[in-house]
Design a protein around this motif. Sequence first.
Motif, mmCIF file in Angstrom:
data_model
loop_
_atom_site.group_PDB
_atom_site.id
_atom_site.type_symbol
_atom_site.label_atom_id
_atom_site.label_comp_id
_atom_site.label_asym_id
_atom_site.label_seq_id
_atom_site.Cartn_x
_atom_site.Cartn_y
_atom_site.Cartn_z
ATOM 1 N N LYS A 214 0.830 -1.197 0.000
ATOM 2 C CA LYS A 214 0.000 0.000 0.000
ATOM 3 C C LYS A 214 0.873 1.258 0.000
ATOM 4 O O LYS A 214 0.571 2.241 -0.694
ATOM 5 N N MET A 215 1.968 1.215 0.769
ATOM 6 C CA MET A 215 2.898 2.346 0.803
ATOM 7 C C MET A 215 3.517 2.571 -0.577
ATOM 8 O O MET A 215 3.616 3.704 -1.055
ATOM 9 N N ARG A 216 3.893 1.498 -1.235
ATOM 10 C CA ARG A 216 4.509 1.630 -2.553
ATOM 11 C C ARG A 216 3.517 2.176 -3.587
ATOM 12 O O ARG A 216 3.875 2.975 -4.444
ATOM 13 N N SER A 217 2.283 1.769 -3.480
ATOM 14 C CA SER A 217 1.268 2.284 -4.393
ATOM 15 C C SER A 217 1.076 3.789 -4.196
ATOM 16 O O SER A 217 0.966 4.551 -5.177
ATOM 17 N N ARG A 218 1.069 4.205 -2.942
ATOM 18 C CA ARG A 218 0.950 5.636 -2.643
ATOM 19 C C ARG A 218 2.118 6.419 -3.225
ATOM 20 O O ARG A 218 1.942 7.503 -3.806
ATOM 21 N N LEU A 219 3.331 5.888 -3.080
ATOM 22 C CA LEU A 219 4.504 6.597 -3.584
ATOM 23 C C LEU A 219 4.524 6.655 -5.104
ATOM 24 O O LEU A 219 4.977 7.649 -5.688
ATOM 25 N N ARG A 220 4.038 5.603 -5.762
ATOM 26 C CA ARG A 220 3.945 5.660 -7.226
ATOM 27 C C ARG A 220 3.012 6.785 -7.659
ATOM 28 O O ARG A 220 3.302 7.528 -8.604
ATOM 29 N N SER A 221 1.903 6.918 -6.944
ATOM 30 C CA SER A 221 0.955 7.990 -7.277
ATOM 31 C C SER A 221 1.563 9.366 -7.043
ATOM 32 O O SER A 221 1.400 10.289 -7.853
#
Length: 410
Positions: A214-221
């Motif tokens: 979830k953290m990685r998805s946020r950072l991609r965004s």
Amino acid sequence: MALDRLPRGAQGRAVMSHLPASGSFQPDASHAWPMSDAAQPVVRILRHTDLTADDRAQWAALSALAGAANIFVQDWFMDAALSHAPDGADVLLAVVAPIDGPWLGVMPLIAAPRFGRWPVRIWRNWSATNQFLGTPLVIAQSADLFWKSLFAFLDQRAGGEIMLHVAGLDADDPVSIALFDRCERERRAFHTIHCHERPAYRAGKEGEGRGDAKMRSRLRSLSKRLEQDHGPVTIDILAPDAPCTAWIDAFLDLEASGWKGRGGSALASDGATQALFCEVIERGHANGSARLATLSVGGRAIAMSSWFEAAIWGHGFKMAFDEDYRAYAPGQLLMRDIRDRIGVRPGMSFDSCVPRGAGHCHRLWGSNRKIVDGAVAIGSPWQHVQFDALMKARAAYAAIKARFPDRPAT
């Protein structure tokens, strides 16, 4: 050894050692003190400024053999730390080595007249500001002999000191495990003073993965939004053969422009701290251990980070970001890139060197490194009794504070 295998006494019960004490010692080579067996090593107490060319060569050789797990105690880093620290002249190097033989281990020690609020004389291992790990530089195979020799020396030569305070140890390092085991075998009291975990990546650990999805998805965004709003996002690692002076200057300026600069805690706010940072970055870049990264958007540097790598461990050092871009979490974006770079290095673990509660850093790393501070009884049997009384007084005071947290100190 896990923390639950700390020697008895770590939870409050003193375990006695019965070696006699004698007078205090001063730092010079005449205090090379052999064990009873002539084949055993000697303990030498040296000042940093008195090291000979041979001493420095021995220190460098020891660093090459034993420094992979703690880059902060390698000779080049510790030499810079001792040179720039305000109390560096008071630090003594306890060296364990055979007579005319190679160094087996070295530990920087400094005397202190207090242990926290308690007016008792102690020795403690020394670290400068921004040295984030205190495990001493010791050959793992010789770690038990190192601690045996050092404790016997401190017992015999202690003046009024009743304890050795060892701070910032990696609880799972072989050198720390040897310390715990040596205390247990000697029935020497060891008390855990503090223990905490830092976000880390451990090579080969099953289930380590790539951190929090979830953290990685946020950072991609956030990265996509940053690029849409401000232009191309790039991450550059300074080339090994490129000068590092401009990178250092840019980092200091970036850090000073933010909350650390306003609060007086930036590197540039203290001359000695800045000098240490500059020297270890320059030395680390020259010897190939420093990594210097910059995240830029539209050609403007908005986050910068430094870390060090040895054979098996990397250690985070300093990071700064442009607060005008806080909404895009540029520091975390850069940390994600560092995490990915470490993850493809076979056998390379990484210690973030930040507290577990610092932002969302722990969600990128997926594991942890246990750091322990401990107190070891030294000196005569009577001094061990004093040590036991001190530990009981600390425990009683902590219990009172826990029961009456709002009661004013008296």
